[in-house]
Design an enzyme around this catalytic site. Structure first.
Site, PDB file in Angstrom:
ATOM      1  N   ASP A   1       0.780  -1.316  -0.135  1.00  0.00           N
ATOM      2  CA  ASP A   1      -0.013  -0.150   0.160  1.00  0.00           C
ATOM      3  C   ASP A   1       0.976   1.277  -0.150  1.00  0.00           C
ATOM      4  OD1 ASP A   1      -2.012  -1.767   0.125  1.00  0.00           O
ATOM      5  OD2 ASP A   1      -3.037  -0.932   1.755  1.00  0.00           O
TER       6      ASP A   1
ATOM      7  N   ASP B   1      -1.214  -5.557   4.527  1.00  0.00           N
ATOM      8  CA  ASP B   1      -2.423  -5.122   4.616  1.00  0.00           C
ATOM      9  C   ASP B   1      -3.452  -5.792   4.086  1.00  0.00           C
ATOM     10  OD1 ASP B   1      -0.623  -2.952   5.312  1.00  0.00           O
ATOM     11  OD2 ASP B   1      -1.893  -1.305   4.665  1.00  0.00           O
TER      12      ASP B   1
ATOM     13  N   CYS C   1       5.447  -2.577   8.304  1.00  0.00           N
ATOM     14  CA  CYS C   1       5.753  -0.950   8.832  1.00  0.00           C
ATOM     15  C   CYS C   1       5.569  -1.173  10.493  1.00  0.00           C
ATOM     16  CB  CYS C   1       4.834  -0.067   8.359  1.00  0.00           C
ATOM     17  SG  CYS C   1       5.461   0.134   6.434  1.00  0.00           S
TER      18      CYS C   1
ATOM     19  N   SER D   1      -4.947   5.131   5.650  1.00  0.00           N
ATOM     20  CA  SER D   1      -3.841   4.043   6.148  1.00  0.00           C
ATOM     21  C   SER D   1      -3.809   3.920   7.577  1.00  0.00           C
ATOM     22  CB  SER D   1      -2.633   4.741   5.501  1.00  0.00           C
ATOM     23  OG  SER D   1      -1.556   4.262   6.467  1.00  0.00           O
TER      24      SER D   1
END
Length: 615
Positions: free
Chosen positions: A81, A123, A193, A515
């Site tokens: 993403d 994601d 992340c 996000s």
């Protein structure tokens, strides 16, 4: 007792051809009596959260075979993403979830596999595999690639992540050298992340759902301890097969583990840890696959009673996932919630007869087991790498401070209402969501002037051109599942608002999504979306909008007659953007848009429409 599903393609004279092909993959006579375990991997060199997964499938496979199963690996796609963001690539992110779910179903059903090990991380991969697992309802276990280490630089006193790099890049006062230093430092290792973004949020939720081992959501990708999760997953899936196929114990099936109460547990955890708003979208989608009546009404009810026990980046700069792990990981948060009477603890998991047993064993404040304490001391090495299990650094001590530490007790919660909220009103009749964990308390009630943008691209241009002023509510519409299509994430607009110093002076409302790296007064998933006739499509520049998080409301401040008049006018014009958008919508995206529901339904395919089209 149920037969192995694989028996369909491995037994009987009429399956001689299929067996010949199975033999060509390496199977022997004795293997046709064993369960065939599908290993759904998601290795790709495009995504840092998946770049280290190349050998993980075979690591699990060897353990499956030692335990008495036959392992067969395949891969799904995986979209990054962060790399897809800020351009038309983001149109493909959410639709990829459905492709992943379908690809797992296709492979597992086409080859009659008996069980699945889902090796996911980022994601849309974990949600897609979760949807497939609940759709198929055969034994399954999830094991993810693990979080990235937080970045370090002498230019910042806190750990860095992707969002820091984006914000500093948009700051016109920052030098090119500083931007370059942040860019090189923000994402130092393989893994998802490092904050409580969507990927890590979803991997944590698989623990609460009972479908993953303790530590799945928090043990670092680089740490040698994570290897044991993969090995244990291989052993566990064979044991789950034995229980179901040999002992006729259907309590081990995913729909019986991840039942309604388990979904409540997962959402309770999500609220308590201030997870990404995307998790709401994905849990709603997964619940539909499991045929569970779990919707925004249930989430709204939970959000009013669950306190926030954990704050992690992007909601606070002090902590990242490595700090959550040091504080005991997800089972320590679950332990605090259980002590507060906020969990269903009588549910089965893939590793314990009940969640209560799992908490007793894995909550660092409840157990004296030195092995558990050692496991949660696993920490970052601070060495850039793309190699899994490459370091074995440990903290000298655990963070068991439940008053002021990373994880708090109910009595010492960051706030008595949790980190996510559902808002309703005339602008979002079916609801919209906000991550309150990232919203400064001073703007929990916010009245402002609507500043309309008909796409994310025009919003970005407007923000960077200083068209947005303090007191504005930026409205980005026609970016929902149908309208986008694909329901883009809005991390760039929110990051640029922060870089312009407007993070506490503006709000943002969209029928798109955000996000997991988003913070600020950012409200997404407005339902119905504009392209489906939602009232967000009726707002005009300069309209007053009132956001009231304490009262869970969001309203366009015009009377009903004016609203009705605007709707009649819009019906004549058609529900589409006023401005033309230079956006190539391919056949694949059109197919997604045709069947997509609004966010309050999880943006899944419209099954009622499908049933009409294909009775």
């Amino acid at each position: 007792m149920p037969d192995y599903r694989s028996k369909t393609s491995t037994h009987g004279r009429n399956m001689a051809g299929a067996r010949a092909l199975w033999r060509a993959t390496g199977m022997k006579d004795e293997d046709f009596k064993k369960p065939i375990i599908a290993i759904a991997n998601s290795f790709t060199q495009f995504v840092p959260g998946h770049v280290h997964l190349k050998d993980m499938g075979q690591l699990v496979a060897r353990e499956v075979e030692r335990a008495g199963g036959v392992a067969k690996e395949f891969n799904t796609i995986a979209v990054d993403d962060g790399i897809a963001m800020g351009h038309d690539g983001m149109l493909y992110s959410l639709p990829s979830r459905e492709i992943i779910a379908d690809s797992v179903e296709y492979m597992v059903n086409a080859h009659c596999a008996d069980a699945i090990v889902c090796i996911s991380n980022c994601d849309k991969i974990t949600p897609g595999m979760l949807m497939a697992s609940l759709r198929l309802n055969i034994p399954v276990i999830f094991v993810s690639g693990g979080p990235m280490e937080a970045g370090k630089t002498k230019l910042a006193s806190h750990g860095l992540d992707l969002v820091d790099a984006m914000v500093i890049a948009a700051d016109s006062t920052a030098s090119d050298e500083k931007v370059a230093e942040y860019e090189r430092s923000a994402c130092p290792t393989c893994g998802s992340c490092s904050g409580m973004f969507t990927a890590n949020s979803m991997n944590c939720l698989t623990e609460a759902l009972g479908l993953a081992l303790p530590g799945n959501g928090s043990a670092l990708a680089t740490h040698s301890d994570r290897e044991q999760l993969f090995l244990q997953a291989g052993r566990t899936i064979v044991d789950l097969c034995r229980q179901y196929y040999k002992e006729n114990d259907d309590s081990v099936l995913p729909r019986n583990i991840a039942n309604f109460k388990a979904f409540e547990n997962a959402m309770t955890l999500d609220i308590a840890m201030g997870g990404s708003t995307n998790t709401i979208l994905h849990l709603l989608a997964a619940a539909q696959e499991a045929e569970i009546d779990f919707d925004l009404r249930h989430i709204d009810r939970l959000s009013r009673k669950v306190p926030q026990l954990c704050k992690v980046a992007p909601n606070i700069q002090k902590y990242h996932m490595e700090d959550v792990h040091r504080a005991g990981g997800i089972f320590s948060i679950l332990g605090e919630l259980a002590r507060g009477g906020l969990l269903h603890t009588d549910l089965p998991t893939v590793h314990s007869k009940t969640l209560a047993e799992g908490i007793a064993k894995w909550d660092i404040t409840q157990t004296d087991d030195e092995a558990v304490h050692t496991f949660f001391k696993a920490g970052p090495a601070g060495i850039p790498t793309q190699t899994a299990f490459s370091q074995s650094t440990r903290w000298d001590s655990l963070d068991d401070d439940r008053e002021n530490g990373c994880i708090r007790s109910v009595e010492h919660a960051y706030s008595q209402e949790g980190g996510l909220a559902v808002l309703y009103g005339n602008i979002a009749l079916d609801g919209c969501v906000v991550k309150t964990a990232g919203v400064d308390e001073s703007i929990h009630v916010f009245e402002g002037n609507a500043k309309i943008f008909e796409s994310q691209d025009s919003a970005v241009r407007g923000i960077l051109a200083d068209e947005v002023k303090a007191g504005d509510i930026v409205i980005i519409r026609y970016e929902g599942p149908k309208g986008g299509p694909g329901m883009q994430e809005m991390l760039y607009p929110t990051s640029y608002l922060k870089s312009k110093g407007l993070g506490k002076d503006c709000a943002l409302l969209t029928d798109g999504r955000f996000s997991g790296g988003t913070s600020g007064l950012s409200i997404g998933h407005a339902s119905p979306e504009a392209a489906a006739g939602g009232a967000i499509g009726l707002v005009r520049d300069g309209d007053k909008v009132l956001i009231d998080i304490p009262n869970r409301s969001i309203n366009l401040l015009i009377d009903d007659a004016e609203m009705a008049e605007r709707r009649t006018e819009q019906d004549k014009k058609g529900w589409k953007p006023v401005e033309s958008r230079p956006r190539k919508v391919t056949t694949a995206l059109k197919a997604y848009a045709l069947l997509a529901t609004s966010a309050d339904k999880g943006a899944v395919r419209d099954k009622a429409l499908l049933d009409k089209l294909v009775p």
